[in-house]
Design a protein around this motif. Structure first.
Motif, mmCIF file in Angstrom:
data_model
loop_
_atom_site.group_PDB
_atom_site.id
_atom_site.type_symbol
_atom_site.label_atom_id
_atom_site.label_comp_id
_atom_site.label_asym_id
_atom_site.label_seq_id
_atom_site.Cartn_x
_atom_site.Cartn_y
_atom_site.Cartn_z
ATOM 1 N N PHE A 51 0.814 -1.208 0.000
ATOM 2 C CA PHE A 51 0.000 0.000 0.000
ATOM 3 C C PHE A 51 0.848 1.258 0.000
ATOM 4 O O PHE A 51 1.975 1.272 0.503
ATOM 5 C CB PHE A 51 -0.898 0.051 1.250
ATOM 6 C CG PHE A 51 -1.844 -1.092 1.393
ATOM 7 C CD1 PHE A 51 -3.058 -1.099 0.726
ATOM 8 C CD2 PHE A 51 -1.534 -2.172 2.224
ATOM 9 C CE1 PHE A 51 -3.938 -2.146 0.866
ATOM 10 C CE2 PHE A 51 -2.411 -3.233 2.371
ATOM 11 C CZ PHE A 51 -3.624 -3.229 1.687
ATOM 12 N N SER A 52 0.270 2.307 -0.562
ATOM 13 C CA SER A 52 0.783 3.653 -0.357
ATOM 14 C C SER A 52 -0.198 4.344 0.581
ATOM 15 O O SER A 52 -1.421 4.257 0.382
ATOM 16 C CB SER A 52 0.859 4.425 -1.684
ATOM 17 O OG SER A 52 1.907 3.919 -2.481
ATOM 18 N N PHE A 53 0.315 5.014 1.590
ATOM 19 C CA PHE A 53 -0.542 5.639 2.594
ATOM 20 C C PHE A 53 -0.610 7.139 2.350
ATOM 21 O O PHE A 53 0.427 7.819 2.286
ATOM 22 C CB PHE A 53 -0.016 5.313 3.995
ATOM 23 C CG PHE A 53 -0.056 3.842 4.302
ATOM 24 C CD1 PHE A 53 -1.217 3.247 4.757
ATOM 25 C CD2 PHE A 53 1.057 3.040 4.074
ATOM 26 C CE1 PHE A 53 -1.277 1.880 5.008
ATOM 27 C CE2 PHE A 53 1.015 1.674 4.318
ATOM 28 C CZ PHE A 53 -0.162 1.091 4.790
ATOM 29 N N ARG A 54 -1.843 7.636 2.218
ATOM 30 C CA ARG A 54 -2.062 9.035 1.884
ATOM 31 C C ARG A 54 -3.054 9.680 2.849
ATOM 32 O O ARG A 54 -3.867 8.999 3.471
ATOM 33 C CB ARG A 54 -2.605 9.160 0.445
ATOM 34 C CG ARG A 54 -1.640 8.650 -0.613
ATOM 35 C CD ARG A 54 -0.442 9.572 -0.762
ATOM 36 N NE ARG A 54 0.491 9.117 -1.785
ATOM 37 C CZ ARG A 54 1.607 8.476 -1.537
ATOM 38 N NH1 ARG A 54 1.930 8.165 -0.278
ATOM 39 N NH2 ARG A 54 2.412 8.117 -2.525
ATOM 40 N N LEU A 55 -2.991 11.008 2.935
ATOM 41 C CA LEU A 55 -3.922 11.753 3.776
ATOM 42 C C LEU A 55 -5.321 11.719 3.167
ATOM 43 O O LEU A 55 -5.472 11.773 1.938
ATOM 44 C CB LEU A 55 -3.469 13.211 3.894
ATOM 45 C CG LEU A 55 -2.153 13.458 4.640
ATOM 46 C CD1 LEU A 55 -1.699 14.899 4.429
ATOM 47 C CD2 LEU A 55 -2.317 13.170 6.128
ATOM 48 N N PRO A 56 -6.351 11.643 3.992
ATOM 49 C CA PRO A 56 -7.724 11.726 3.464
ATOM 50 C C PRO A 56 -7.971 13.089 2.822
ATOM 51 O O PRO A 56 -7.282 14.066 3.137
ATOM 52 C CB PRO A 56 -8.593 11.545 4.716
ATOM 53 C CG PRO A 56 -7.692 10.901 5.721
ATOM 54 C CD PRO A 56 -6.315 11.414 5.432
ATOM 55 N N GLU A 57 -8.934 13.158 1.950
ATOM 56 C CA GLU A 57 -9.250 14.416 1.275
ATOM 57 C C GLU A 57 -9.611 15.501 2.292
ATOM 58 O O GLU A 57 -10.409 15.271 3.212
ATOM 59 C CB GLU A 57 -10.415 14.197 0.315
ATOM 60 C CG GLU A 57 -10.740 15.417 -0.538
ATOM 61 C CD GLU A 57 -11.832 15.147 -1.553
ATOM 62 O OE1 GLU A 57 -12.270 16.110 -2.214
ATOM 63 O OE2 GLU A 57 -12.254 13.969 -1.671
ATOM 64 N N GLY A 58 -8.999 16.643 2.136
ATOM 65 C CA GLY A 58 -9.280 17.760 3.029
ATOM 66 C C GLY A 58 -8.407 17.822 4.266
ATOM 67 O O GLY A 58 -8.448 18.808 5.009
ATOM 68 N N VAL A 59 -7.611 16.773 4.514
ATOM 69 C CA VAL A 59 -6.730 16.753 5.680
ATOM 70 C C VAL A 59 -5.328 17.174 5.243
ATOM 71 O O VAL A 59 -4.756 16.588 4.320
ATOM 72 C CB VAL A 59 -6.679 15.347 6.331
ATOM 73 C CG1 VAL A 59 -5.700 15.339 7.500
ATOM 74 C CG2 VAL A 59 -8.072 14.938 6.792
ATOM 75 N N LYS A 60 -4.777 18.181 5.910
ATOM 76 C CA LYS A 60 -3.457 18.694 5.526
ATOM 77 C C LYS A 60 -2.318 17.943 6.198
ATOM 78 O O LYS A 60 -1.243 17.789 5.633
ATOM 79 C CB LYS A 60 -3.367 20.183 5.854
ATOM 80 C CG LYS A 60 -4.304 21.057 5.031
ATOM 81 C CD LYS A 60 -4.114 22.529 5.361
ATOM 82 C CE LYS A 60 -5.016 23.395 4.488
ATOM 83 N NZ LYS A 60 -4.855 24.845 4.794
ATOM 84 N N GLU A 61 -2.557 17.489 7.424
ATOM 85 C CA GLU A 61 -1.500 16.799 8.171
ATOM 86 C C GLU A 61 -2.097 16.060 9.349
ATOM 87 O O GLU A 61 -3.042 16.540 9.977
ATOM 88 C CB GLU A 61 -0.451 17.805 8.660
ATOM 89 C CG GLU A 61 0.773 17.163 9.288
ATOM 90 C CD GLU A 61 1.811 18.203 9.711
ATOM 91 O OE1 GLU A 61 2.994 18.024 9.392
ATOM 92 O OE2 GLU A 61 1.410 19.192 10.352
ATOM 93 N N LEU A 62 -1.565 14.874 9.657
ATOM 94 C CA LEU A 62 -1.984 14.124 10.840
ATOM 95 C C LEU A 62 -1.278 14.686 12.068
ATOM 96 O O LEU A 62 -0.117 15.098 11.994
ATOM 97 C CB LEU A 62 -1.656 12.637 10.670
ATOM 98 C CG LEU A 62 -2.322 11.921 9.490
ATOM 99 C CD1 LEU A 62 -1.830 10.479 9.402
ATOM 100 C CD2 LEU A 62 -3.845 11.958 9.606
ATOM 101 N N ILE A 63 -1.970 14.697 13.187
ATOM 102 C CA ILE A 63 -1.422 15.253 14.426
ATOM 103 C C ILE A 63 -0.281 14.377 14.930
ATOM 104 O O ILE A 63 -0.455 13.170 15.116
ATOM 105 C CB ILE A 63 -2.513 15.361 15.504
ATOM 106 C CG1 ILE A 63 -3.643 16.285 15.036
ATOM 107 C CG2 ILE A 63 -1.925 15.875 16.824
ATOM 108 C CD1 ILE A 63 -4.830 16.302 15.977
ATOM 109 N N GLU A 64 0.873 14.969 15.157
ATOM 110 C CA GLU A 64 2.038 14.205 15.613
ATOM 111 C C GLU A 64 2.272 14.307 17.115
ATOM 112 O O GLU A 64 3.116 13.600 17.658
ATOM 113 C CB GLU A 64 3.296 14.650 14.859
ATOM 114 C CG GLU A 64 3.261 14.270 13.380
ATOM 115 C CD GLU A 64 4.611 14.424 12.701
ATOM 116 O OE1 GLU A 64 5.637 14.536 13.409
ATOM 117 O OE2 GLU A 64 4.641 14.440 11.456
ATOM 118 N N THR A 65 1.556 15.203 17.807
ATOM 119 C CA THR A 65 1.690 15.260 19.262
ATOM 120 C C THR A 65 1.003 14.042 19.855
ATOM 121 O O THR A 65 -0.101 13.672 19.429
ATOM 122 C CB THR A 65 1.057 16.543 19.822
ATOM 123 O OG1 THR A 65 -0.307 16.631 19.365
ATOM 124 C CG2 THR A 65 1.832 17.773 19.399
#
Length: 333
Positions: free
Chosen positions: A298-312
């Motif tokens: 798989f290639s893992f991508r952000l869902p539509e409309g999401v700019k970045e996943l929270i890393e905290t």
């Protein structure tokens, strides 16, 4: 038939992780010897992990994606569930009478209990056995799962790094070739990414509690005998004097000028010394095989409309990522 093990008794110093002295030595010994006899370090256990990883790719993973990572049960409820399961399994193994042909850790432990029954100093008992099972679940399963969650989050947030890993895997292996733990030598960048992810996202709030065995003076600080010590592993893993960009996801921390993987003595996610994690090798194998197979499929991508996943992280005893969604796109038809 009741085993006589209570939840309260499991909070006492027993098992591997929270015990010390004679109890710890015997529990660690049976843990290590059993894992070796059961195939740790041999190809057989790698094949089992590879098979499980393949099951995850085309059977389990697609169904889980709509829930991933899912709600977490309260720690106490989870502990009680594991303890209950451990007690049931112990009783089943006692009834099966297969001790002289041990098939798993419980069989090995019960056999050791039988061999040590006339030793007044033996700590091999059902209470410690149950706690060892809990330790293996906590240290050997939950930590690996949390590590893989962080890995997918970081690689989704850093598509350039993810693509570089996938390219390295593609160039090193044909589509039909399986990937074993020994193949990490062919994948220096991938290996560096895995180490960097574990360095940056150390999954424990602090090191497991330890106790000083004698009075010690360290850098003018006096530490009395029997003092409880909690090591701050992040003071090393995020030390700006040791790492070029300690707060950033930078696989180059583990690569030399020629792009070859290099070990770092400052890399301490499994601890150090005599109390280093018993399951270190198993965890390394699992993380490598699962992650390389996931990235191959798989290639893992952000869902539509999401700019970045929270890393905290969510700060508890363990440092887990906030629940997130991502898109797993098959790399082949």
């Amino acid at each position: 038939m009741s085993s006589g093990i209570t939840y309260h008794s499991l909070l006492l110093p027993s098992g591997i992780v929270f015990s010390n002295g004679h109890i710890w030595k015997e529990q660690r010994h049976i843990g290590i010897t059993s894992l070796r006899k059961l195939g740790l370090g041999k190809k057989s256990i790698e094949h089992q992990i590879e098979d499980t990883a393949q099951t995850l790719m085309f059977v389990v993973f697609p169904r889980l994606m709509s829930y991933f990572p899912g709600p977490h049960k309260k720690a106490l409820a989870a502990m009680e569930l594991i303890v209950s399961f451990a007690k049931q399994e112990i009783e089943k193994h006692k009834e099966s009478s297969s001790l002289h042909e041990p098939q798993d850790f419980i069989d090995h432990y019960l056999l050791q209990m039988e061999k040590s029954r006339n030793d007044p100093n033996s700590t091999y008992n059902e209470e410690n056995l149950a706690q060892c099972i809990v330790d293996f679940f906590g240290a050997g399963s939950e930590t690996t799962l949390a590590t893989l969650k962080w890995a997918l989050l970081l690689l989704t947030n850093h598509p350039d790094i993810q693509e570089k890993v996938q390219k390295e895997i593609e160039e090193a292996f044909s589509s039909s070739a399986s990937i074993s733990y020994q193949d990490r030598k062919k994948l220096p960048y991938t290996n560096a990414v895995i180490h960097e992810m574990q360095r940056l996202k150390y999954i424990l709030l602090f090191g497991l509690p330890r106790q000083s065995t004698k009075d010690v003076t360290m850098k003018s600080y006096h530490i009395p005998k029997r003092t409880m010590i909690l090591a701050d592993m992040r003071s090393v893993l995020l030390d700006p004097e040791q790492w070029e960009t300690p707060e950033e996801f930078n696989p180059n921390h583990f690569l030399d000028k020629d792009g070859k993987f290099m070990e770092r003595e400052e890399f301490l996610p499994f601890g150090i010394g005599k109390r280093i994690c018993v399951g270190e090798q198993l965890a390394r194998i699992e993380i490598f095989i699962f992650l390389t197979n996931l990235l191959r499929a798989f290639s893992f991508r952000l869902p539509e409309g999401v700019k970045e996943l929270i890393e905290t992280p969510i700060v508890k005893v363990s440092m887990k990522p906030h629940p997130y969604k991502l898109c797993a796109i098959p790399t082949t038809a």
